[in-house]
Design an enzyme around this catalytic site. Structure first.
Site, PDB file in Angstrom:
ATOM      1  N   SER A   1       0.832  -1.202   0.000  1.00  0.00           N
ATOM      2  CA  SER A   1       0.000   0.000   0.000  1.00  0.00           C
ATOM      3  C   SER A   1       0.866   1.252   0.000  1.00  0.00           C
ATOM      4  CB  SER A   1      -0.957   0.005   1.190  1.00  0.00           C
ATOM      5  OG  SER A   1      -0.243  -0.082   2.413  1.00  0.00           O
ATOM      6  N   GLU A   2       2.012   1.219   0.704  1.00  0.00           N
ATOM      7  CA  GLU A   2       2.964   2.334   0.664  1.00  0.00           C
ATOM      8  C   GLU A   2       4.394   1.831   0.763  1.00  0.00           C
ATOM      9  OE1 GLU A   2      -0.742   4.492   2.027  1.00  0.00           O
ATOM     10  OE2 GLU A   2       0.346   2.852   2.991  1.00  0.00           O
ATOM     11  N   THR A   3       5.271   2.571   0.122  1.00  0.00           N
ATOM     12  CA  THR A   3       6.722   2.406   0.247  1.00  0.00           C
ATOM     13  C   THR A   3       7.293   3.778   0.579  1.00  0.00           C
ATOM     14  OG1 THR A   3       6.796   0.595  -1.365  1.00  0.00           O
ATOM     15  CG2 THR A   3       8.850   1.782  -0.957  1.00  0.00           C
TER      16      THR A   3
ATOM     17  N   HIS B   1       0.463   5.003   8.770  1.00  0.00           N
ATOM     18  CA  HIS B   1       1.289   3.819   9.050  1.00  0.00           C
ATOM     19  C   HIS B   1       2.687   3.946   8.441  1.00  0.00           C
ATOM     20  CE1 HIS B   1       0.971   1.386   5.241  1.00  0.00           C
ATOM     21  NE2 HIS B   1       1.829   0.568   5.825  1.00  0.00           N
TER      22      HIS B   1
END
Length: 291
Positions: free
Chosen positions: A45-47, A76
């Site tokens: 979902s995110e990096t 997060h």
């Protein structure tokens, strides 16, 4: 070229039960296009990408990418990046405090009990959903359990969510919404997803059950395991709507998709801050081969 890399699980102390985050260190020489390519490859979902700060008051700078684009802030990734940085040996400028520089500016983090860290929720823009959209919202969620005594609102703190209260945690867990109709509703208030919540009984596993359903745009699609920005949006909206359950509360998220995320919210009215906290644990630790 090799650089340090960690993949951490956020809002949990148990590996594989929270929300995973990829963290790439020493990213100052990477272009935005390279970062986006890496984020698409990790397929999380995110990096996040750690860089030297340009603001002297900050401990570090971070850029946050989904598989589709860059976000100015996300919860997060903020906690997970701080965890990865501290585990790598970084010494904060102030003991027990970190200052993160990101797209929304400076975000403060503070050490919490039990080894957790928390971030101070950034300011948010709140846009009530027009009342004439309530029937469409009910139809999109396919439920008559919406608690309209707390007005559904778009809340944008860097990641825009439509926050909706249901009558119970069970109603939240039972949702099977119409994704296409939901996307149309969330976009009316500029949101990219729905943050829906319902209260647990007094002896329940948490104060609230939370689910975050993405509806396209920069946040992607599907259901997010555990979401810091949405929980920050909810915490602020509870204050605005005089619905706070006390000076602190907990939220559980990810139950429907086999996770067990826990979010700890604390209100510091003296300092005018709302802290969104949780544990993090490293699952993968090594190096990343850059193109």
């Amino acid at each position: 070229m090799l650089t340090r890399f960690k993949q951490v699980d956020v809002f949990t102390s148990v590996p594989l039960k929270g929300n995973p985050l990829a963290v790439v260190f020493d990213a100052d020489d990477l272009t935005a296009a390279q970062m986006q390519s890496i984020a698409r490859w990790t397929n999380l979902s995110e990096t996040t990408f750690l860089l030297k700060p340009t603001d002297t008051s900050a401990d570090y700078r971070v850029r946050i990418f989904t598989t589709r684009g860059e976000l100015p802030f996300a919860g997060h990734p903020t906690l997970g990046t701080a965890h990865a940085l501290l585990e790598s040996g970084h010494k904060p400028k102030q003991p027990g405090r970190l200052i993160q520089q990101c797209g929304v500016g400076l975000v403060e983090l503070a050490a919490q009990p039990a080894g957790r860290w928390a971030f101070a929720a950034p300011p948010a823009k709140v846009t009530p959903l027009p009342a004439d959209q309530y029937p469409a919202l009910q139809a999109a969620l396919k439920t008559d359990a919406i608690d309209f005594t707390a007005s559904p609102c778009g809340v944008d703190n860097g990641a825009p969510w439509l926050v909706v209260r249901l009558q119970s945690a069970d109603a939240c867990l039972a949702l099977e919404p119409d994704a296409q109709a939901l996307a149309q509703i969330t976009h009316t208030v500029g949101a990219h997803g729905l943050a829906v919540y319902g209260p647990h009984a007094a002896n329940g596993p948490a104060t609230f059950e939370v689910r975050c359903l993405m509806a396209g745009g920069g946040l992607g699609i599907g259901e997010d395991p555990v979401t810091g920005s949405a929980n920050a949006a909810l915490a602020g909206l509870l204050t605005q709507q005089n619905r706070r359950p006390g000076d602190s509360y907990t939220a559980r998220q990810g139950t429907v998709i086999g996770r067990d995320g826990r979010v700890f919210v604390t209100y510091d009215d003296t300092a005018g801050k709302t802290w969104i906290g949780g544990a993090s644990v490293t699952v993968v630790d090594g190096t990343f081969r850059l193109p």
